[in-house]
Design a protein around this motif. Structure first.
Motif, PDB file in Angstrom:
ATOM      1  N   ARG A  59       0.847  -1.196   0.000  1.00  0.00           N
ATOM      2  CA  ARG A  59       0.000   0.000   0.000  1.00  0.00           C
ATOM      3  C   ARG A  59       0.881   1.245   0.000  1.00  0.00           C
ATOM      4  O   ARG A  59       1.766   1.386   0.831  1.00  0.00           O
ATOM      5  N   CYS A  60       0.623   2.142  -0.937  1.00  0.00           N
ATOM      6  CA  CYS A  60       1.435   3.349  -1.106  1.00  0.00           C
ATOM      7  C   CYS A  60       0.649   4.600  -0.748  1.00  0.00           C
ATOM      8  O   CYS A  60      -0.564   4.668  -0.962  1.00  0.00           O
ATOM      9  N   ALA A  61       1.363   5.586  -0.235  1.00  0.00           N
ATOM     10  CA  ALA A  61       0.814   6.921  -0.061  1.00  0.00           C
ATOM     11  C   ALA A  61       1.459   7.826  -1.088  1.00  0.00           C
ATOM     12  O   ALA A  61       2.687   7.955  -1.126  1.00  0.00           O
ATOM     13  N   VAL A  62       0.647   8.413  -1.963  1.00  0.00           N
ATOM     14  CA  VAL A  62       1.128   9.435  -2.887  1.00  0.00           C
ATOM     15  C   VAL A  62       0.777  10.779  -2.267  1.00  0.00           C
ATOM     16  O   VAL A  62      -0.396  11.081  -2.043  1.00  0.00           O
ATOM     17  N   VAL A  63       1.802  11.568  -1.965  1.00  0.00           N
ATOM     18  CA  VAL A  63       1.601  12.828  -1.251  1.00  0.00           C
ATOM     19  C   VAL A  63       1.778  13.999  -2.207  1.00  0.00           C
ATOM     20  O   VAL A  63       2.863  14.220  -2.749  1.00  0.00           O
ATOM     21  N   SER A  64       0.711  14.734  -2.415  1.00  0.00           N
ATOM     22  CA  SER A  64       0.745  15.910  -3.280  1.00  0.00           C
ATOM     23  C   SER A  64       1.535  17.037  -2.612  1.00  0.00           C
ATOM     24  O   SER A  64       1.682  17.072  -1.391  1.00  0.00           O
ATOM     25  N   ARG A  74      -2.203  14.518   8.755  1.00  0.00           N
ATOM     26  CA  ARG A  74      -2.166  13.150   8.231  1.00  0.00           C
ATOM     27  C   ARG A  74      -0.758  12.545   8.198  1.00  0.00           C
ATOM     28  O   ARG A  74      -0.557  11.467   7.637  1.00  0.00           O
ATOM     29  N   GLY A  75       0.215  13.240   8.789  1.00  0.00           N
ATOM     30  CA  GLY A  75       1.600  12.791   8.706  1.00  0.00           C
ATOM     31  C   GLY A  75       1.836  11.387   9.229  1.00  0.00           C
ATOM     32  O   GLY A  75       2.490  10.564   8.581  1.00  0.00           O
ATOM     33  N   GLN A  80       2.782   5.422   7.952  1.00  0.00           N
ATOM     34  CA  GLN A  80       2.450   4.024   8.239  1.00  0.00           C
ATOM     35  C   GLN A  80       2.312   3.171   6.981  1.00  0.00           C
ATOM     36  O   GLN A  80       2.260   1.950   7.061  1.00  0.00           O
ATOM     37  N   GLN A  81       2.255   3.800   5.811  1.00  0.00           N
ATOM     38  CA  GLN A  81       2.081   3.034   4.570  1.00  0.00           C
ATOM     39  C   GLN A  81       3.401   2.353   4.175  1.00  0.00           C
ATOM     40  O   GLN A  81       4.476   2.744   4.620  1.00  0.00           O
ATOM     41  N   ASP A  82       3.309   1.346   3.343  1.00  0.00           N
ATOM     42  CA  ASP A  82       4.503   0.588   2.948  1.00  0.00           C
ATOM     43  C   ASP A  82       5.513   1.455   2.205  1.00  0.00           C
ATOM     44  O   ASP A  82       6.718   1.349   2.425  1.00  0.00           O
ATOM     45  N   CYS A  83       5.032   2.281   1.305  1.00  0.00           N
ATOM     46  CA  CYS A  83       5.899   3.196   0.563  1.00  0.00           C
ATOM     47  C   CYS A  83       5.257   4.577   0.523  1.00  0.00           C
ATOM     48  O   CYS A  83       4.032   4.685   0.429  1.00  0.00           O
ATOM     49  N   VAL A  84       6.088   5.604   0.587  1.00  0.00           N
ATOM     50  CA  VAL A  84       5.614   6.987   0.521  1.00  0.00           C
ATOM     51  C   VAL A  84       6.261   7.639  -0.691  1.00  0.00           C
ATOM     52  O   VAL A  84       7.489   7.679  -0.809  1.00  0.00           O
ATOM     53  N   ILE A  85       5.415   8.134  -1.589  1.00  0.00           N
ATOM     54  CA  ILE A  85       5.889   8.727  -2.842  1.00  0.00           C
ATOM     55  C   ILE A  85       5.615  10.220  -2.828  1.00  0.00           C
ATOM     56  O   ILE A  85       4.474  10.649  -2.624  1.00  0.00           O
TER      57      ILE A  85
END
Length: 285
Positions: A59-64, A74-75, A80-85
């Motif tokens: 599960r990825c977080a795409v952060v605008s 929401r930090g 907590q996500q597997d990958c942060v983009i």
């Protein structure tokens, strides 16, 4: 008997040659072409295309980089996500409560590479474990010594050999153009548009992640609402341009504009397939 001995000697010689060749292949990396095609590592010692982006995330977080991120808190959830983009040079220091602190990948426009060069200590020191995926036009990314941005990336790869820097290949850029045309019915170049970093990021995230949670990205109709609020285009530049004003200017530019609103309508269609979810601000396809 003599001919039989010669036969076995030839077989032994051939076997040794095959073993030596296999060892050479493994040593030089020719057998390492695993991973996502279209994303090639800038290696500090060679310009050959031997290393692909070999990452897989659950599960990825795409952060605008949008000002929509401010005040959301929401930090922790993002981290907590597997990958942060993340995208371009968007910082985390000082904004961690809203945008998180971890960075697994950064998708970087050729126009943002100078920001990386100016802040090398931050991006290749503090974020040394981050993988950088850089996209740009052929004239800047060519590998014959005349690509200004590619040359800068080679310099960074030599200075920070443990850093993983990748470029988006010409073929992958063309593929992204074809996706835009298939979704809109318009040729990207003839329409005078440039794809945004967000577009490349969403395509990459959908390729390497099992599911994608998007933070800080508004839907395509937000700016047309009469009660929409003023939000800075970048969360780290609070006194700069208004996001919606920036979107409108680009959407209607005859040449060189990003079609931010159109792209978000495309993301909405992708979200209807179930893999992509907009969690903050929350909106449904």
């Amino acid at each position: 008997m003599k001919s039989l001995s010669i036969h076995w000697i030839c077989l032994l010689f051939l076997s040794v040659c095959l073993l030596l060749w296999y060892n050479h292949v493994m040593r030089t990396g020719l057998a390492r072409k695993t991973g996502l095609h279209g994303y090639v590592r800038v290696h500090p010692k060679t310009r050959s295309s031997l290393y692909l982006l070999d990452v897989r995330c659950g599960r990825c977080a795409v952060v605008s980089s949008s000002g929509q991120m401010l005040g959301g808190g929401r930090g922790h959830e993002i981290d907590q996500q597997d990958c942060v983009i993340r995208m371009n040079a968007a910082p985390t220091v000082g904004y961690g409560a809203d945008v998180g602190n971890r960075t697994s990948l950064r998708v970087v426009s050729h126009t943002s590479v100078p920001h990386l060069l100016r802040q090398q200590g931050y991006f290749f020191g503090r974020e040394a474990g981050t993988r950088y995926v850089v996209w740009g036009p052929e004239k800047n990314m060519r590998q014959d010594g005349k690509g200004k941005i590619f040359n800068a990336l080679v310099m960074l790869a030599k200075k920070y050999p443990h850093t993983h820097i990748y470029t988006v290949t010409r073929e992958k850029v063309q593929y992204c153009d074809s996706v835009f045309q298939n979704e809109t019915g318009k040729n990207r170049m003839k329409s005078g548009a440039f794809l945004s970093t967000g577009f490349f990021t969403m395509i990459l995230a959908l390729e390497l992640c099992d599911s994608v949670l998007v933070y800080g990205m508004i839907d395509g109709s937000y700016c047309s609402l009469s009660n929409h609020s003023f939000v800075p285009y970048h969360y780290y530049e609070p006194s700069r341009l208004d996001e919606c004003r920036m979107y409108r200017v680009h959407e209607h530019a005859k040449r060189g504009g990003h079609r931010f609103i159109t792209e978000k309508l495309i993301y909405s269609r992708w979200a209807s397939q179930g893999k992509l979810r907009f969690v903050y601000p929350t909106w449904s396809p």
